[in-house]
Design a protein around this motif. Structure first.
Motif, PDB file in Angstrom:
ATOM      1  N   TYR A 192       0.790  -1.225   0.000  1.00 34.70           N
ATOM      2  CA  TYR A 192       0.000   0.000   0.000  1.00 34.70           C
ATOM      3  C   TYR A 192       0.828   1.284   0.000  1.00 34.70           C
ATOM      4  CZ  TYR A 192      -2.993  -3.766   1.516  1.00 34.70           C
ATOM      5  OH  TYR A 192      -3.624  -4.969   1.600  1.00 34.70           O
ATOM      6  N   ILE A 193       2.091   1.207   0.414  1.00 35.37           N
ATOM      7  CA  ILE A 193       2.937   2.393   0.454  1.00 35.37           C
ATOM      8  C   ILE A 193       4.154   2.154  -0.444  1.00 35.37           C
ATOM      9  CG2 ILE A 193       4.332   3.918   1.915  1.00 35.37           C
ATOM     10  CD1 ILE A 193       2.546   3.082   4.260  1.00 35.37           C
ATOM     11  N   PRO A 194       4.385   2.991  -1.452  1.00 36.61           N
ATOM     12  CA  PRO A 194       5.511   2.774  -2.386  1.00 36.61           C
ATOM     13  C   PRO A 194       6.855   3.138  -1.755  1.00 36.61           C
ATOM     14  CG  PRO A 194       4.396   4.805  -2.930  1.00 36.61           C
ATOM     15  CD  PRO A 194       3.602   4.191  -1.804  1.00 36.61           C
ATOM     16  N   TYR A 195       7.234   2.358  -0.747  1.00 30.33           N
ATOM     17  CA  TYR A 195       8.460   2.671  -0.003  1.00 30.33           C
ATOM     18  C   TYR A 195       9.704   2.562  -0.879  1.00 30.33           C
ATOM     19  CZ  TYR A 195       9.338  -2.353   0.137  1.00 30.33           C
ATOM     20  OH  TYR A 195       9.575  -3.659  -0.222  1.00 30.33           O
ATOM     21  N   TRP A 196       9.612   1.820  -1.977  1.00 29.74           N
ATOM     22  CA  TRP A 196      10.769   1.639  -2.863  1.00 29.74           C
ATOM     23  C   TRP A 196      11.148   2.944  -3.577  1.00 29.74           C
ATOM     24  CZ3 TRP A 196       6.200  -1.095  -3.062  1.00 29.74           C
ATOM     25  CH2 TRP A 196       5.253  -0.636  -3.977  1.00 29.74           C
ATOM     26  N   LYS A 197      10.263   3.952  -3.509  1.00 36.14           N
ATOM     27  CA  LYS A 197      10.585   5.244  -4.112  1.00 36.14           C
ATOM     28  C   LYS A 197      11.352   6.164  -3.157  1.00 36.14           C
ATOM     29  CE  LYS A 197       6.763   5.438  -7.431  1.00 36.14           C
ATOM     30  NZ  LYS A 197       5.618   6.250  -7.936  1.00 36.14           N
ATOM     31  N   ILE A 198      11.429   5.745  -1.897  1.00 35.33           N
ATOM     32  CA  ILE A 198      12.141   6.554  -0.921  1.00 35.33           C
ATOM     33  C   ILE A 198      13.628   6.568  -1.274  1.00 35.33           C
ATOM     34  CG2 ILE A 198      12.763   6.754   1.533  1.00 35.33           C
ATOM     35  CD1 ILE A 198      10.129   5.310   2.164  1.00 35.33           C
ATOM     36  N   ILE A 217      19.239   0.313   1.064  1.00 32.18           N
ATOM     37  CA  ILE A 217      19.033   0.046   2.488  1.00 32.18           C
ATOM     38  C   ILE A 217      18.125  -1.161   2.716  1.00 32.18           C
ATOM     39  CG2 ILE A 217      18.059   0.975   4.636  1.00 32.18           C
ATOM     40  CD1 ILE A 217      18.871   3.754   3.656  1.00 32.18           C
ATOM     41  N   VAL A 218      17.041  -1.282   1.945  1.00 34.31           N
ATOM     42  CA  VAL A 218      16.061  -2.354   2.158  1.00 34.31           C
ATOM     43  C   VAL A 218      16.555  -3.631   1.487  1.00 34.31           C
ATOM     44  CG1 VAL A 218      13.664  -3.068   1.827  1.00 34.31           C
ATOM     45  CG2 VAL A 218      14.211  -0.642   2.194  1.00 34.31           C
ATOM     46  N   PRO A 219      16.710  -4.732   2.240  1.00 33.19           N
ATOM     47  CA  PRO A 219      17.275  -5.975   1.684  1.00 33.19           C
ATOM     48  C   PRO A 219      16.547  -6.482   0.446  1.00 33.19           C
ATOM     49  CG  PRO A 219      17.222  -6.099   4.065  1.00 33.19           C
ATOM     50  CD  PRO A 219      16.506  -4.836   3.705  1.00 33.19           C
ATOM     51  N   ARG A 220      15.204  -6.496   0.480  1.00 37.86           N
ATOM     52  CA  ARG A 220      14.492  -7.035  -0.681  1.00 37.86           C
ATOM     53  C   ARG A 220      14.674  -6.150  -1.900  1.00 37.86           C
ATOM     54  NH1 ARG A 220       9.041  -8.664  -0.245  1.00 37.86           N
ATOM     55  NH2 ARG A 220       9.132  -8.727  -2.509  1.00 37.86           N
ATOM     56  N   LYS A 277      18.060  -6.988  -3.336  1.00 38.89           N
ATOM     57  CA  LYS A 277      17.944  -8.245  -4.086  1.00 38.89           C
ATOM     58  C   LYS A 277      17.254  -8.018  -5.431  1.00 38.89           C
ATOM     59  CE  LYS A 277      16.119 -12.958  -3.919  1.00 38.89           C
ATOM     60  NZ  LYS A 277      15.521 -12.843  -5.262  1.00 38.89           N
ATOM     61  N   PHE A 278      16.197  -7.193  -5.432  1.00 38.82           N
ATOM     62  CA  PHE A 278      15.469  -6.913  -6.663  1.00 38.82           C
ATOM     63  C   PHE A 278      16.389  -6.297  -7.710  1.00 38.82           C
ATOM     64  CE2 PHE A 278      13.110  -3.400  -8.875  1.00 38.82           C
ATOM     65  CZ  PHE A 278      12.533  -4.194  -9.847  1.00 38.82           C
ATOM     66  N   HIS A 279      17.162  -5.313  -7.325  1.00 37.82           N
ATOM     67  CA  HIS A 279      18.048  -4.654  -8.285  1.00 37.82           C
ATOM     68  C   HIS A 279      19.195  -5.576  -8.717  1.00 37.82           C
ATOM     69  CE1 HIS A 279      16.234  -0.676  -8.450  1.00 37.82           C
ATOM     70  NE2 HIS A 279      15.957  -0.803  -7.162  1.00 37.82           N
ATOM     71  N   ALA A 280      19.602  -6.471  -7.818  1.00 43.30           N
ATOM     72  CA  ALA A 280      20.604  -7.463  -8.209  1.00 43.30           C
ATOM     73  C   ALA A 280      20.027  -8.436  -9.230  1.00 43.30           C
ATOM     74  CB  ALA A 280      21.107  -8.212  -6.976  1.00 43.30           C
TER      75      ALA A 280
END
Length: 576
Positions: free
Chosen positions: A264-270, A276-279, A282-285
């Protein structure tokens, strides 16, 4: 409810083999136990007692609706309003609630959660207006925001100008000769799955007929990945029989797409979140692994480029080409933009979206057939009559009518995706639709809309026995002349079509969307599904391991299972 929440309807999904299914990340309440088909009608069609429903809401729900009244109550026309209980988001898949509100409020209503409101469309007359008649007044809205990091400017999330340019380049690649070659590929890849099952059946100590238990959703997912790899960019994932870093990266990326569509919150845009966020790390890797692979394939294709006109490309002998992939076509097309980044975006879009449809439709087709043994026997009888012990071909698909109808009926009952998202680019007036306001509904620019494919496909106004599994329904004309503005269902409206479409149904059936932004790979996906189902039924008898109720449905970007579709398979006793 944040602006990202409606992405529950993205056209992509993570269809993971069980070895890659990290479903612990889903809220447990999004797992929904699938009802038996005979129970579905009563479950879906029960009328809603609005007063009782409102009285059961908690403080959070009431606060949300108060905020709605203050901030968005009058922003979208005079259409009916379905006040959303925030708790509904956690109790069951959103599209089930959308169906209940559709039965209560009609074919178009405003759904309000907190400060954000959406128009929900469940009427083919209105869907036709948005998707075809006024298509360029709408874009993908929130959907594009979520998919852009993964697909860039691929066909699905692309802005209108980019889409027009890429569609002109990509659409000709799905020509008849290419599809003929792809049927040969579908057969070869499906044969891998058949051989794998046979080896398991004839394992150590084999002394005659026996059965094995297998997660068919996982097998279909691997099969679909192999087909997309070879058919789109000439890369053999070999995922039916092995694992690799690229395969793991693909499934990791697919899972992240689904995660973003349900969070519900697009935290990946922070800022700094990707580090900082492990997942997110991993996604960018994972993206880097896939992009490196695609870049190498693009570079290899460009090194051997044979530039020529579209007409000559379509006349190539695709059945005997060593590389008949879409990538080869796109690179060789004279005058086409062959920018590496755009090509990579195109390929990634086809990988994500193309992989999903096949795995999903096959999963639910088998789920439905396993509960209807007589229909499964009818399908096997058709396969035996048309093919005998031979493999499917492009020509024989034309005679596998019942198998094709099973595929589209599975897509009707379990559409992928269950929702389509659009956003109005300018003010518009939506038609009132069936039983709606004859003057229609004015909406301002920037309005977010859900086109509920699930509601359209199960509408009691446009389908007889809408919740029943009846593949034969697509053979019957349904004029329904009492519905003004809808032309009914008429198979003769699209002569020669192998599969029913939005033209035949006048937008009451939208498994691949409709209008100019309809999925360009629909025939590829439908033929692929037909071949795979045909070869499964040709070789094996299939039944569910447990009860239908034990198959738990998980909502996300699309409709899939929580723990796989576990089935018992055995060699057919009446096999040729």
């Amino acid at each position: 409810m944040s602006a990202t929440t409606p992405a529950l309807s993205t056209v992509t999904d993570a269809k993971f083999p069980s070895r890659f299914k990290p479903f612990s990340h889903f809220p447990p309440s999004l797992h929904f136990r699938t009802p038996h088909p005979q129970q579905i009608s009563s479950i879906r069609c029960q009328s809603i007692n609005t007063d009782k429903k409102k009285s059961s809401r908690n403080i959070l729900d009431n606060a949300s609706n108060l905020l709605t009244d203050l901030l968005s109550g009058g922003s979208i026309g005079s259409m009916p309003i379905a006040e959303g209980a925030v708790s509904d988001l956690f109790n069951r898949p959103l599209f089930f609630s959308l169906y209940d509100w559709f039965l209560e409020h009609g074919g178009v209503y405003k759904l309000a959660f907190g400060p954000k409101a959406f128009v929900v469309v469940s009427d083919p007359i209105i869907a036709r207006h948005i998707l075809r008649e006024n298509a360029f007044s709408y874009d993908k809205g929130v959907l594009a925001d979520i998919l852009e990091p993964i697909m860039g400017k691929g066909l699905i999330p692309a802005d209108l100008d980019t889409w027009k340019q890429r569609r002109r380049v990509i659409a000709p690649a799905f020509h008849n000769s290419y599809l003929q070659a792809m049927v040969k590929l579908f057969t070869a890849c499906s044969e891998r799955t058949i051989l794998k099952v046979n080896k398991l059946l004839e394992g150590e100590g084999y002394d005659g007929p026996k059965s094995i238990e297998l997660d068919l959703e996982a097998e279909f997912s691997s099969l679909a990945l192999d087909i997309i790899g070879l058919g789109v960019f000439n890369y053999d994932f070999g995922s039916v029989t092995k694992e690799s870093p690229v395969i793991k990266a693909v499934y990791g990326t697919l899972f992240e797409a689904e995660h973003r569509s349900t969070f519900y919150i697009p935290y990946w845009k922070i800022p700094l979140a990707r580090w900082i966020v492990p997942r997110q790390r991993k996604f960018h890797a994972d993206l880097k692994v896939i992009n490196t692979c695609l870049d190498e394939l693009i570079a290899n294709a460009k090194e051997s480029r044979q530039e020529t006109d579209v007409e000559k490309l379509q006349q190539r002998d695709y059945l005997n080409l060593k590389d008949a992939s879409l990538l080869r076509f796109l690179v060789d097309m004279r005058g086409a933009d062959v920018d590496d980044r755009q090509l990579r975006d195109d390929l990634m879009t086809m990988l994500v979206a193309g992989h999903e449809t096949t795995a999903a439709v096959l999963t639910w087709a088998v789920f439905l057939l396993a509960q209807n043994p007589s229909k499964m026997k009818k399908a096997q009888a058709e396969v035996d009559s048309v093919l005998g012990a031979e493999k499917p071909t492009f020509e024989s698909l034309k005679n596998l009518q019942y198998i094709r109808l099973i595929i589209v009926e599975a897509l009707r009952l379990y559409p992928q995706p269950p929702l389509l998202i659009r956003r109005s680019l300018k003010s518009d007036v939506l038609p009132g639709g069936h039983k709606g306001d004859k003057d229609g509904y004015a909406i301002p620019a920037g309005t977010d809309l859900f086109i509920s494919v699930y509601n359209l496909h199960r509408s009691p106004y446009f389908w007889d026995r809408p919740h029943e599994f009846e593949p034969e329904r697509f053979l019957v004309q349904n004029k329904n002349e009492e519905i003004e503005g809808w032309s009914g269902f008429d198979p003769s409206r699209s002569p020669g079509a192998l599969y029913p479409n939005e033209i035949i149904s006048d937008f009451a059936f939208l498994p691949f969307g409709g209008g100019p932004r309809k999925c360009v790979g629909d025939q590829f996906a439908l033929m692929e599904s037909t071949v795979a189902l045909t070869m499964l039924l040709q070789n094996f008898d299939v039944e569910l391991k447990g009860t239908p109720e034990s198959v738990e449905l998980v909502t996300g970007a699309t409709i899939h299972t929580k723990n796989g579709l576990w089935c018992k398979l055995k060699k057919r006793s009446d096999l040729h």
